[in-house]
Design a protein around this motif. Structure first.
Motif, PDB file in Angstrom:
ATOM      1  N   GLN A  94       0.347  -1.561  -0.249  1.00  0.00           N
ATOM      2  CA  GLN A  94      -0.155   0.101   0.023  1.00  0.00           C
ATOM      3  C   GLN A  94       0.724   1.199  -0.033  1.00  0.00           C
ATOM      4  O   GLN A  94       1.987   1.254   0.527  1.00  0.00           O
ATOM      5  N   SER A  95       0.357   1.998  -0.638  1.00  0.00           N
ATOM      6  CA  SER A  95       1.325   3.315  -1.035  1.00  0.00           C
ATOM      7  C   SER A  95       0.311   4.432  -0.936  1.00  0.00           C
ATOM      8  O   SER A  95      -1.315   4.478  -0.264  1.00  0.00           O
ATOM      9  N   ASN A  96       0.647   6.023  -0.654  1.00  0.00           N
ATOM     10  CA  ASN A  96      -0.329   6.814  -0.681  1.00  0.00           C
ATOM     11  C   ASN A  96      -0.771   7.385  -2.905  1.00  0.00           C
ATOM     12  O   ASN A  96      -1.662   7.794  -2.465  1.00  0.00           O
ATOM     13  N   ASP A  97      -0.322   6.515  -3.146  1.00  0.00           N
ATOM     14  CA  ASP A  97      -1.040   6.662  -4.369  1.00  0.00           C
ATOM     15  C   ASP A  97      -2.540   6.692  -4.599  1.00  0.00           C
ATOM     16  O   ASP A  97      -3.296   5.287  -4.027  1.00  0.00           O
ATOM     17  N   GLU A  98      -3.163   6.911  -5.596  1.00  0.00           N
ATOM     18  CA  GLU A  98      -4.410   7.061  -5.565  1.00  0.00           C
ATOM     19  C   GLU A  98      -4.354   6.955  -6.934  1.00  0.00           C
ATOM     20  O   GLU A  98      -4.680   7.895  -8.183  1.00  0.00           O
ATOM     21  N   VAL A  99      -5.780   5.757  -7.162  1.00  0.00           N
ATOM     22  CA  VAL A  99      -6.326   5.891  -8.856  1.00  0.00           C
ATOM     23  C   VAL A  99      -7.446   6.920  -8.806  1.00  0.00           C
ATOM     24  O   VAL A  99      -8.374   6.499  -8.488  1.00  0.00           O
ATOM     25  N   LEU A 100      -6.796   7.825  -9.429  1.00  0.00           N
ATOM     26  CA  LEU A 100      -8.722   8.793  -9.600  1.00  0.00           C
ATOM     27  C   LEU A 100      -9.583   8.635 -10.844  1.00  0.00           C
ATOM     28  O   LEU A 100     -10.402   8.770 -10.657  1.00  0.00           O
ATOM     29  N   ILE A 101      -8.791   7.554 -12.298  1.00  0.00           N
ATOM     30  CA  ILE A 101      -9.970   7.300 -12.914  1.00  0.00           C
ATOM     31  C   ILE A 101      -9.293   5.674 -13.440  1.00  0.00           C
ATOM     32  O   ILE A 101      -7.938   5.520 -13.657  1.00  0.00           O
ATOM     33  N   PHE A 102     -10.071   4.839 -13.223  1.00  0.00           N
ATOM     34  CA  PHE A 102      -9.843   3.853 -14.556  1.00  0.00           C
ATOM     35  C   PHE A 102     -10.716   4.050 -14.752  1.00  0.00           C
ATOM     36  O   PHE A 102     -12.086   2.450 -14.284  1.00  0.00           O
ATOM     37  N   ASP A 103     -10.639   3.407 -16.066  1.00  0.00           N
ATOM     38  CA  ASP A 103     -11.497   2.787 -17.125  1.00  0.00           C
ATOM     39  C   ASP A 103     -11.803   1.862 -17.877  1.00  0.00           C
ATOM     40  O   ASP A 103     -10.744   1.869 -19.666  1.00  0.00           O
ATOM     41  N   PRO A 104     -12.011   0.533 -17.923  1.00  0.00           N
ATOM     42  CA  PRO A 104     -11.417  -0.801 -19.245  1.00  0.00           C
ATOM     43  C   PRO A 104     -12.723  -0.921 -20.036  1.00  0.00           C
ATOM     44  O   PRO A 104     -12.732  -1.728 -20.468  1.00  0.00           O
ATOM     45  N   PHE A 105     -14.260   0.030 -19.720  1.00  0.00           N
ATOM     46  CA  PHE A 105     -15.162  -0.288 -21.408  1.00  0.00           C
ATOM     47  C   PHE A 105     -16.135  -1.470 -20.870  1.00  0.00           C
ATOM     48  O   PHE A 105     -16.674  -1.025 -21.605  1.00  0.00           O
ATOM     49  N   GLU A 106     -16.107  -1.618 -19.376  1.00  0.00           N
ATOM     50  CA  GLU A 106     -16.458  -2.911 -19.727  1.00  0.00           C
ATOM     51  C   GLU A 106     -17.603  -3.146 -18.629  1.00  0.00           C
ATOM     52  O   GLU A 106     -18.444  -3.706 -19.419  1.00  0.00           O
ATOM     53  N   ASP A 107     -18.019  -1.721 -18.264  1.00  0.00           N
ATOM     54  CA  ASP A 107     -19.150  -1.390 -17.731  1.00  0.00           C
ATOM     55  C   ASP A 107     -20.303  -1.345 -18.920  1.00  0.00           C
ATOM     56  O   ASP A 107     -21.292  -0.918 -18.821  1.00  0.00           O
ATOM     57  N   TYR A 108     -19.664  -0.486 -19.956  1.00  0.00           N
ATOM     58  CA  TYR A 108     -20.577   0.065 -21.405  1.00  0.00           C
ATOM     59  C   TYR A 108     -21.200  -0.764 -22.461  1.00  0.00           C
ATOM     60  O   TYR A 108     -20.734  -2.194 -21.912  1.00  0.00           O
ATOM     61  N   THR A 109     -22.449  -0.402 -22.929  1.00  0.00           N
ATOM     62  CA  THR A 109     -22.876  -1.502 -23.447  1.00  0.00           C
ATOM     63  C   THR A 109     -22.604  -1.279 -25.251  1.00  0.00           C
ATOM     64  O   THR A 109     -21.899  -0.076 -25.433  1.00  0.00           O
ATOM     65  N   ILE A 115     -19.222   6.445 -26.230  1.00  0.00           N
ATOM     66  CA  ILE A 115     -18.402   6.401 -24.561  1.00  0.00           C
ATOM     67  C   ILE A 115     -19.151   7.496 -24.175  1.00  0.00           C
ATOM     68  O   ILE A 115     -19.043   7.241 -22.796  1.00  0.00           O
ATOM     69  N   ALA A 116     -19.042   8.851 -24.429  1.00  0.00           N
ATOM     70  CA  ALA A 116     -19.239   9.379 -22.664  1.00  0.00           C
ATOM     71  C   ALA A 116     -20.857   9.522 -22.580  1.00  0.00           C
ATOM     72  O   ALA A 116     -21.078   9.337 -21.038  1.00  0.00           O
ATOM     73  N   GLN A 117     -21.030   9.294 -23.394  1.00  0.00           N
ATOM     74  CA  GLN A 117     -22.801   9.464 -23.046  1.00  0.00           C
ATOM     75  C   GLN A 117     -23.291   7.859 -22.451  1.00  0.00           C
ATOM     76  O   GLN A 117     -23.651   8.394 -20.821  1.00  0.00           O
ATOM     77  N   ASP A 118     -22.340   6.983 -22.429  1.00  0.00           N
ATOM     78  CA  ASP A 118     -23.267   5.668 -21.754  1.00  0.00           C
ATOM     79  C   ASP A 118     -22.265   5.998 -20.121  1.00  0.00           C
ATOM     80  O   ASP A 118     -22.312   5.997 -19.386  1.00  0.00           O
ATOM     81  N   ALA A 119     -20.971   6.809 -20.496  1.00  0.00           N
ATOM     82  CA  ALA A 119     -20.044   6.680 -19.096  1.00  0.00           C
ATOM     83  C   ALA A 119     -21.321   7.534 -18.124  1.00  0.00           C
ATOM     84  O   ALA A 119     -20.294   7.355 -17.119  1.00  0.00           O
ATOM     85  N   ILE A 120     -21.655   8.752 -18.773  1.00  0.00           N
ATOM     86  CA  ILE A 120     -22.118   9.800 -18.164  1.00  0.00           C
ATOM     87  C   ILE A 120     -22.977   9.018 -17.099  1.00  0.00           C
ATOM     88  O   ILE A 120     -23.025   9.216 -15.986  1.00  0.00           O
ATOM     89  N   ALA A 121     -23.272   8.168 -18.264  1.00  0.00           N
ATOM     90  CA  ALA A 121     -25.212   7.475 -17.355  1.00  0.00           C
ATOM     91  C   ALA A 121     -24.558   6.243 -16.068  1.00  0.00           C
ATOM     92  O   ALA A 121     -25.246   6.083 -15.832  1.00  0.00           O
ATOM     93  N   HIS A 122     -23.264   5.977 -16.071  1.00  0.00           N
ATOM     94  CA  HIS A 122     -22.333   4.951 -15.466  1.00  0.00           C
ATOM     95  C   HIS A 122     -22.492   5.992 -14.556  1.00  0.00           C
ATOM     96  O   HIS A 122     -21.428   4.986 -13.171  1.00  0.00           O
ATOM     97  N   GLY A 123     -22.368   7.004 -14.725  1.00  0.00           N
ATOM     98  CA  GLY A 123     -21.429   7.996 -13.171  1.00  0.00           C
ATOM     99  C   GLY A 123     -20.342   8.973 -13.532  1.00  0.00           C
ATOM    100  O   GLY A 123     -19.556   9.266 -12.418  1.00  0.00           O
ATOM    101  N   ASN A 124     -19.585   7.972 -14.726  1.00  0.00           N
ATOM    102  CA  ASN A 124     -18.320   8.561 -15.315  1.00  0.00           C
ATOM    103  C   ASN A 124     -18.417   9.284 -15.633  1.00  0.00           C
ATOM    104  O   ASN A 124     -18.661   9.670 -16.917  1.00  0.00           O
TER     105      ASN A 124
END
Length: 820
Positions: free
Chosen positions: A232-247, A252-261
């Motif tokens: 563990q460190s003080n590193d902080e993942v601010l964004i991780f997006d593998p596109f797996e949650d989208y349809t 891209i942006a439209q679906d991401a926003i619908a998922h709260g991203n």
């Protein structure tokens, strides 16, 4: 694609006894093969004998490939002997009906039971009193800093999840347990440096783990899966997006926003429109698919402090090309580029050309480096941006190869290195650049991580009040020190604020041009152009200080062919890095008359009180036209009169030696009461201070032409990026009075005085002289030697100050008058 070389990469982190994360899911391992013999380091056995009977095998359990341990196996994972840091050891274990199992964590592993030191021990479906073990379905004894610390509710034929949390820095360890699918619970907390029974103070070392079926061949067997060891460190993942949650097929942006991203948008801020790429299933993974016309923007939060990694994978199909950039500031066409990268294309800064296998990088310079692109395979990119040290690095990993550093640059520059524009990390833009036939690529696994925790400047300023007394026609200097004790760069901008004059009727025009158009500037392509003149305090201190800007004028170029055009006049305040700051006034004027002066009268006047002001005119340059009117001044002369911004990029000087140059035909009209302002000047008006360093501003005060017996007041304004010291006002008072005593004897005789050109300094042990004009501006510094020194004063007539130093560090100031 998501598992490519994962196993190899994680093993590599451990070799050399240092890791960020160790992870094994065993999915690609061959069933029946020996574990340590197949994987190598950090896997071994109790006797350091991979491939022997102690070495377990890979086997299937509950539909997943894992490690299969039976009696006689004794599997060890080396953890590197770490004595500092915070670690999580996580894994899943499945015990078949009627069987049992055991594992431990070791402070020290030697392969010899007499010299190994156990840190904790866990029995599964067994109880243990420290000497003897007994089959006990549904129970499990834990020894962790004491004998029989707790009991675990074990289950058969289901995966049980274990997490051992080790905080070596604070000498604390914790055991968490849950059946997979149920909430995790804390079962034990203990002093990490004790041995497993709490009998001895060992030390804080994290040495190894041991997996061991403990009893006999009939009853001891279990499976292990998903082993992860994380530092563990003080590193902080601010964004991780593998596109797996989208349809697949969605924007891209439209679906991401619908998922709260909300990090995805497009260049025109139009999610769901033509600029928005689509989610695709390609090469065995779900990813973003970008074709010509897409312009996908990833918002990064305008970070100004900290160290960041941007990582992602790109695949370019055979014969296609791509492009991405990092933006200091994202504002559509008014964005500021920090870095640009072409894939399978080369670029000279103006034109991009298809170039299979190559890719041009613009990073702090034009054509900084070439990246060796490939087709039809995933390329990995890592862009490290350290705003705290003003350094950025571009790393590239070709398929099957190791990561390489491609280039390094000063982060605060724009992408071509023309200007310092600040250290803000604003956004990324992914863009297929050329045409529908050739521009297309896939994007996956985007990660935005902050490395090493929080950082910030911590600034202090000294002094916080300045009062000086001078006699007639005298001068003095005052050092103002800004110290940065923080761990990030401290930015500052400063000026002397002399206040507003009264409602007078005096007028003044401020400009750099000679009044006549000599050349038209433009290009064969269409651009948004914003011409600007910069007016530092020294440009108006004696002419318009305290007055207000009421209007501005511009001479419409005679080569402007387009009719009915809008001109946007703007007044900006002082910014950083020779760039405009806050927008203070704006007015749009429509005109069709080429070769005539047009005037914009601002709705609200802007006072000239001491900060550097900018006056600009923006227009839309039509392709093939040259409408920007410039006078015929010397090339490169009047550089504050020829600033230019194209398509919203940073301002830079518009001139080319031997080709064109001069000043824009822009005039600023002022009215009001002029107030005295030549009595105080600063030697610098902005800076950037590394953590742990300091910078000194020199405030010069003079009493030339001031009324005796009078006090003069101003405020030294310093704005910084330290949120606890964002705005500082330091009162400055100069008292001009009779009878100020000389505190330092004159170090040299200065003659003749007045002089026409040559001035002689005569004295012993002289070191140097700094020559200032009446406005307090440093003219030059000259080294002195011997008793007699001749100084050539080829300058305009006026009053000058000679600040003379000797070799003992003593200083005296003498007034010299030059006549012509």
């Amino acid at each position: 694609m998501k598992k490519v070389s994962l196993l190899i990469a994680m093993i590599a982190f451990v070799c050399g006894n240092a890791f960020a994360q160790l992870h094994f899911d065993f999915d690609d391992c061959p069933e029946g093969a020996k574990i340590a013999q197949t994987l190598g380091d950090p896997w071994t056995t109790w006797s350091y004998a991979p491939g022997t009977d102690e070495d377990g095998v890979f086997g299937m359990a509950d539909g997943s490939m894992g490690c299969h341990f039976t009696f006689g196996n004794d599997q060890v994972v080396m953890l590197g002997d770490h004595s500092t840091g915070v670690y999580d050891l996580e894994f899943d274990a499945l015990v078949p009906e009627g069987k049992n199992g055991y594992f431990n964590v070791l402070h020290h592993f030697t392969g010899n039971p007499n010299t190994c030191v156990w840190a904790m021990q866990v029995y599964m479906h067994m109880t243990n009193d420290g000497q003897n073990s007994t089959q006990a379905p549904g129970h499990g004894t834990v020894h962790a800093g004491s004998n029989g610390t707790c009991d675990l509710p074990c289950v058969y034929d289901q995966w049980m999840h274990f997490r051992v949390h080790v905080d070596a820095d604070n000498d604390v360890a914790e055991l968490y347990f849950n059946v997979v699918g149920q909430p995790e619970e804390l079962y034990a907390t203990w002093q990490w440096s004790l041995d497993s029974f709490g009998e001895n103070q060992a030390d804080r070392v994290l040495g190894a783990m041991d997996f061991f079926p403990p009893e006999n061949a009939a009853t001891s067997e279990y499976y292990l899966d998903n082993l992860t060891v994380t530092l563990q460190s003080n590193d902080e993942v601010l964004i991780f997006d593998p596109f797996e949650d989208y349809t697949v097929g969605n924007k891209i942006a439209q679906d991401a926003i619908a998922h709260g991203n909300d990090w995805w948008t497009t260049w025109s801020n139009a999610p769901g429109g033509d600029e928005d790429g689509v989610v695709a299933s390609f090469d065995g993974t779900q990813c973003g698919h970008l074709t010509y016309g897409n312009d996908q923007v990833l918002l990064l939060g305008d970070e100004e402090n900290g160290n960041y990694d941007l990582e992602f994978d790109i695949l370019v199909p055979e014969g296609k090309n791509g492009y991405f950039n990092i933006l200091h500031h994202f504002a559509g066409a008014n964005s500021t580029w920090a870095m640009q990268c072409y894939l399978h294309m080369t670029s000279d800064g103006q034109t991009a050309t298809q170039a299979p296998g190559h890719g041009t990088i613009h990073a702090g310079s034009n054509g900084t480096a070439d990246v060796p692109c490939v087709y039809d395979e995933w390329m990995h990119f890592r862009l490290n941006v350290d705003t705290d040290t003003d350094v950025a690095r571009y790393y590239y990993t070709a398929p099957g190869a190791e990561e390489v550093l491609v280039c390094e640059w000063q982060w605060s520059l724009d992408s071509f290195g023309n200007n310092v524009v600040g250290r803000t990390l604003g956004a990324m833009d992914f863009f297929p650049p050329e045409n529908a036939a050739t521009s297309e690529y896939y994007l996956d696994n985007f990660s935005f991580k902050k490395i090493g925790g929080e950082s910030a400047p911590e600034l202090t300023i000294d002094p916080m009040e300045i009062t000086e007394e001078l006699g007639e026609d005298d001068m003095t200097t005052v050092p103002v020190t800004i110290d940065n004790s923080g761990n990030s760069i401290g930015d500052w901008a400063g000026w002397l604020d002399f206040g507003q004059g009264g409602e007078g009727t005096q007028t003044a025009d401020l400009f750099y041009h000679n009044g006549e158009e000599s050349q038209g500037i433009g290009s064969s392509d269409a651009y948004t152009r914003e011409m600007g003149i910069r007016l530092p305090a020294t440009a108006y201190a004696g002419a318009a200080m305290g007055m207000k800007i009421v209007s501005a004028q511009y001479l419409v170029g005679t080569q402007y062919q387009s009719a009915d055009h809008n001109y946007i006049f703007r007044i900006y305040g002082q910014g950083l890095h020779n760039q405009p700051g806050e927008l203070l006034a704006e007015k749009t004027v429509n005109s069709t008359a080429a070769g005539t002066w047009i005037t914009a009268t601002f709705d609200e006047p802007v006072y000239l009180t001491g900060q550097a002001m900018w006056a600009t005119v923006q227009l839309e340059q039509v392709a093939g036209e040259y409408p920007l009117s410039m006078d015929g001044g010397e090339y490169g002369e009047e550089q504050d009169g020829n600033w230019l911004s194209t398509n919203g990029n940073s301002f830079s000087h518009c001139y080319s030696a031997g080709s064109f140059g001069g000043a824009w035909l822009i005039t600023v009209n002022c009215v009001g009461e002029l107030i005295p302002a030549t009595w105080a000047t600063l030697d610098k008006t902005e800076g950037a201070i590394m953590g742990g360093q300091s910078e000194t501003i020199t405030l010069t005060l003079n009493s030339i032409g001031l009324e005796m017996g009078t006090s003069y007041n101003a405020n030294l304004i310093i704005n910084t990026n330290d949120e606890n010291l964002a705005h500082v006002e330091i009162p400055v008072t100069l008292d001009v009075t009779d009878g100020v005593e000389e505190t330092v004897a004159q170090l040299a005789s200065v003659y003749p005085n007045p002089a026409t050109s040559m001035v002689t300094l005569e004295g012993e042990n002289l070191n140097s002289v700094a020559i200032y004009n009446v406005a307090g501006q440093l003219i030059r510094v000259e080294k002195l030697g011997g008793m007699v020194n001749n100084i050539n004063m080829d300058v305009e007539a006026g009053v000058y100050f000679f600040s003379i130093y000797d070799n003992n560090g003593r200083n005296s100031v003498q007034r010299v008058v030059i006549v012509k």
